[in-house]
Design a protein around this motif. Structure first.
Motif, PDB file in Angstrom:
ATOM      1  N   HIS A 249       0.819  -1.205   0.000  1.00 41.56           N
ATOM      2  CA  HIS A 249       0.000   0.000   0.000  1.00 41.56           C
ATOM      3  C   HIS A 249       0.859   1.263   0.000  1.00 41.56           C
ATOM      4  O   HIS A 249       0.566   2.227  -0.694  1.00 41.56           O
ATOM      5  CB  HIS A 249      -0.964  -0.014   1.196  1.00 41.56           C
ATOM      6  N   GLU A 253       0.789   4.002  -2.863  1.00 42.15           N
ATOM      7  CA  GLU A 253       0.430   5.385  -2.534  1.00 42.15           C
ATOM      8  C   GLU A 253       1.480   6.367  -3.046  1.00 42.15           C
ATOM      9  O   GLU A 253       1.149   7.425  -3.577  1.00 42.15           O
ATOM     10  CB  GLU A 253       0.270   5.511  -1.007  1.00 42.15           C
ATOM     11  N   GLU A 272      -1.899  -7.732  -4.487  1.00 47.40           N
ATOM     12  CA  GLU A 272      -1.547  -6.389  -4.016  1.00 47.40           C
ATOM     13  C   GLU A 272      -0.083  -6.081  -4.317  1.00 47.40           C
ATOM     14  O   GLU A 272       0.258  -4.970  -4.731  1.00 47.40           O
ATOM     15  CB  GLU A 272      -1.804  -6.264  -2.506  1.00 47.40           C
TER      16      GLU A 272
END
Lengths: 478, 442
Positions: A249, A253, A272
């Motif tokens: 993540h 980001e 992911e």
């Protein structure tokens, strides 16, 4: 007569005088010096002729997907000059006949210890290019290794131009056990990203308004900034699903591609990680039990590398232990690097990806793919000649070449010379004509269909070459 | 009683004890079965005439003038006294870790040290003593082991500069820093030279010889760039220029460059040799190698450039001396013996043997150990040279010791048979024409 001789002598003397006075003027002296230097450099160039190295009659696995049958590779001064069929062999070239063998790019070990001797970061001042671990590393097929934070070549007998790249990684920690650490790292990324945006904006505007002030770099972490600018690679050491997810993540980001070492539970969050463009360094045989307190997937999986690969994660394989280790659990040390890739295949990783996991992908992770990892024109001539499929457990590296120089020859080193000794002469071509061994190579490689067209022509050439060889051998016999 | 007291002075030699022989006559002829001269091969039925501590003549079956006392030992073999060029026998202080190239081992010399008297009994008549310590510990001296004072013992000082080469940035920097000091001195010398030339020119101008002097500064100017690189040609010019004295720390490095001092580079492995070669770069000075022979030595990799296609010159290519123990090593990872001394000699290096350990025990077994290496195919003449003339040359005392030649010091050692046979006994030792060990009756 006497007077004549005197005249001549005086003439000579006057010439000598002239000669002496010429360099007296500084200008003339400097000029002469310049010329001399030029001459010297020209002479040096003449003294050192180009060093050619050729591998012929080989099945060349370039590492880019292409496989060339009965092909040649020509290297000039340590760089690959040409790969193909029927190339011209330069007269002074050192020729390696790899009849019946396969040529692969030299392996790239992401990390190892001991192959370079007891080194510190001053490689040029500490590497021991004579140590036996280096021989064993080359016997494994490793030609480039990560060491510390640098990528170094296994150049035997030399300490020149060893280091391919330094300061590769910026290592960060991201762990559920250290929440404040996670928070502060995230803040660093936030401030660095904000600064970078401002800076880019300023770069655009300053062209029009020259008096515009550059944004302040205050409180911006330079390492994180370097990661965001793409100057260095962020590396994490993480195995837990939560941590991996957090890293994925964070990367998504802020838009950077993380390298994750370990990545044991990566298969549980592979999508992911793939979306984050992560690169994983895995050991296929890592074993870790699932935490039974949790309902979700967890623990290690033999399929880890395969699942990660399928999800778009670049996977590099490393061995269980980094050093050459002949004790303990056999077959887990750095010499088992190709075996470790085999275990990834066992878990479903395609063979080409498995080969890439110890060559091109690992070179990419180390940021040295422009020089090593595959056999392409212009890259370093680091290759291995293997008697079988490299990923076959019985395969032996017969020769290892670094920078166009043979640095390992199985028959010349004492370690494996006695196991299946290589016959002195290349495989006899007559047998091929009889069709005894012909079906074998075809059966070995059913996948390489697209090359069929080229293969036929090559096959004919092979036979032609073979006949020649046979003739030579007969002569020798006689 | 009277008779006895009259007889005693008539005896040519008083009865010598086991270890303390009596005085040796000033002029003595020695006739032995065989002489290993080192410089000129083996002489059968050799006769050596010794006078005032020097060898006057040596040859086969030379006639001996009547009246000269003769030592006649047809079964003995004589060879020059052994030279151990790399030892700390008789010295005991510890050195530091620092580079101290200016330190001299001769400063530690203590003439009364017992070991000197002992070592002579094993046939060692010349010692090269090196300073202790790491890095660049200093300069060695050559001594004769017997003497009442330090000065009496000292044969030569500043024989070689010991340099310990290691595969580490600090060890390599130590060498480079040393030559930087020499660079600084060269700069200083150049300036002094310029000033000297200027002054000289000024003086000559005063004498109003301007026209004749004009061309003179030109060749001087032309030579200056060359002089800056190499101080040697400047010294040769006899124009009264006295180069400035280098600082003590810089002097050894200046001397190395000028060829007044040799380097002795201590290495344990091939890698250390390679890193040393890398450290000195293009610096040219004469140096020899002290090879610590380890059991699994990998030094065979750097014998010559050709065998392993090295990108630097090997030990053999440099034709330097290699100071080493007479031991066999094995190929790493095997039990296969290797005779490194033989391999080095074949590659072009010159061998200097030292005892296996720097102890009296090993000094006693020295020649027997050398014999083992000869048994493993090292050329016998190389082996004998490696304990006599070659170390003497390393110490720069080859004009005085190391071989049996006319005019050299009469340092002779006598064996009951072949010196390299372990069964041979060291019968007598002569140092500077005087028997210092062994029972010798004329």
């Amino acid at each position: 007569m006497i007077s004549k001789r005197n005249n001549i002598e005086s003439l000579v003397a006057s010439f000598a005088l002239v000669f002496v006075t010429i360099p007296a003027t500084a200008f003339a002296w400097q000029d002469a010096g310049g010329d001399e230097k030029k001459d010297e450099s020209a002479e040096k160039k003449k003294e050192e002729p180009d060093k050619w190295f050729v591998v012929k009659n080989a099945e060349i696995h370039t590492g880019t997907g292409a496989v060339l049958r009965d092909a040649m590779l020509v290297a000039k001064n340590g760089k690959i000059d040409d790969i193909g069929h029927d190339l011209e062999i330069p007269p002074d070239a050192k020729v390696l006949d790899a009849q019946g063998m396969r040529v692969y790019p030299g392996l790239v070990a992401i990390s190892s210890s001991g192959l370079l001797g007891p080194t510190t970061s001053d490689f040029g001042d500490t590497v021991n290019p004579f140590n036996s671990n280096m021989i064993l590393g080359l016997a494994t097929g490793i030609t480039t290794t990560g060491s510390g934070n640098a990528a170094v070549k296994l150049k035997r007998f030399s300490i020149k131009d060893l280091v391919v790249r330094e300061k590769i990684f910026a290592v960060f920690s991201w762990s559920a056990r250290n929440p404040s650490g996670k928070r502060s790292l995230r803040e660093k990324f936030v401030s660095a990203a904000a600064y970078l945006r401002e800076f880019r904006d300023w770069e655009d505007k300053v062209k029009k308004d020259k008096e515009l002030k550059e944004p302040q770099k205050k409180n911006v972490d330079t390492t994180v900034l370097a990661v965001l600018k793409g100057e260095t690679t962020a590396k994490f050491n993480a195995n837990d699903r939560d941590d991996l997810l957090g890293i994925a993540h964070l990367a998504q980001e802020f838009g950077f591609r993380p390298v994750i070492e370990g990545c044991v539970e990566g298969w549980t969050v592979a999508d992911e990680l793939g979306r984050a463009g992560a690169m994983a360094i895995v050991t296929a045989r890592d074993r870790r039990p699932k935490d039974e307190a949790l309902v979700r997937d967890g623990g290690s999986s033999i399929e880890n590398a395969a699942i990660l690969h399928r999800s778009g994660v670049a996977v590099a394989v490393v061995s269980g232990t980094e050093s050459v280790d002949l004790g303990g659990i056999v077959g887990r040390d750095i010499m088992a690097l190709p075996i470790e890739a085999d275990f990834a295949i066992r878990g479903g990783l395609p063979e080409d990806a498995a080969l890439a996991s110890i060559t091109t992908t690992s070179a990419r992770i180390l940021g040295v793919q422009h020089r090593v990892g595959s056999l392409e024109v212009g890259k370093d001539c680091d290759l291995i000649v293997v008697d079988k499929d490299l990923l076959h457990y019985e395969a032996f590296v017969q020769w290892t070449v670094v920078d166009g120089k043979i640095v390992y020859d199985k028959q010349k080193e004492l370690y494996f010379a006695h196991i299946r000794p290589r016959p002195d002469a290349p495989a006899e071509p007559k047998k091929l004509d009889k069709g005894e061994t012909e079906p074998k190579p075809d059966a070995d490689k059913p996948k390489e269909g697209p090359e069929e067209g080229g293969k036929k022509g090559d096959g004919e050439k092979k036979n032609g070459d073979g006949e020649k060889k046979g003739g030579d051998e007969e002569k020798k016999g006689g | 009683m009277m008779l006895a007291s009259l007889l005693i002075p008539l005896l040519p030699l008083p009865l010598g004890g086991d270890t303390k022989p009596g005085p040796t006559p000033n002029l003595l002829a020695i006739r032995v079965g065989k002489a290993e001269t080192i410089a000129k091969g083996t002489i059968e039925h050799a006769v050596i005439l010794v006078e005032n501590g020097k060898i006057v003549t040596i040859g086969e079956d030379l006639p001996i003038e009547r009246g000269i006392p003769v030592l006649d030992r047809p079964s003995w073999v004589v060879m020059p006294g052994l030279v151990n060029a790399y030892s700390r026998i008789g010295l005991d202080s510890e050195g530091g870790d620092d580079s101290a190239a200016e330190v001299k081992a001769s400063a530690e010399l203590y003439a009364q040290a017992k070991d000197f008297q002992e070592i002579v009994k094993y046939g060692v008549t010349t010692l090269g003593l090196y300073p202790a310590g790491n890095g660049v510990p200093g300069q060695a001296c050559a001594v004769r082991p017997l003497g009442k004072t330090k000065e009496e013992m000292l044969l030569a000082d500043a024989c070689y500069l010991k340099i310990i080469a290691r595969a580490s940035p600090s060890a390599k920097k130590l060498i480079q820093d040393g030559f930087k000091k020499a660079d600084e001195y060269a700069e200083k010398e150049k300036k002094a030279r310029e000033k000297f030339d200027k002054d000289k020119k000024g003086k000559k101008e005063d004498k109003k010889e301007e026209k004749k002097e004009e061309p003179k500064p030109a060749p001087g100017a032309a030579q200056e760039p060359a002089a800056a690189e190499d101080p040697k040609p400047e010294e040769k010019k006899d124009d009264g220029f006295v180069p400035p004295e280098p600082e003590p720390k810089a002097k050894p490095w200046v001397d190395l460059r000028a060829g007044r001092l040799r380097g002795l580079v201590s290495i344990n492995s091939a890698a250390e040799f390679l890193h040393y070669v890398d450290a000195i770069g293009k610096e040219t000075f004469s140096w020899d190698v002290r090879l610590v022979v380890q059991r699994e030595s990998d030094v065979f990799y750097v014998l010559d450039k050709k065998t392993y296609d090295l990108d630097f010159d090997g030990i053999g290519d440099k034709k330097c001396r290699v100071v080493m123990e007479p031991v066999l090593s094995v190929t790493p990872g095997t039990m296969r013996n290797r005779n490194l001394a033989m391999e080095l000699a074949k590659a072009g290096a010159k061998i200097v043997f030292i005892p296996r350990n720097d102890t009296l025990m090993d000094a006693k077994a020295w020649l027997a150990n050398v014999g083992e290496i000869v048994g493993a195919n090292l050329d016998r003449s190389i082996a004998l040279r490696a304990v006599t003339l070659e170390p003497a040359e390393l110490l720069g005392v080859e004009k005085r010791v190391g071989s049996l030649e006319k005019g050299k010091d009469a340092n002779l050692i006598f064996f009951s048979g072949d010196p390299l046979e372990p069964t041979s006994k060291l019968e007598a030792v002569m140092l500077d024409g005087r028997f210092v060990h062994g029972e010798v009756k004329l």
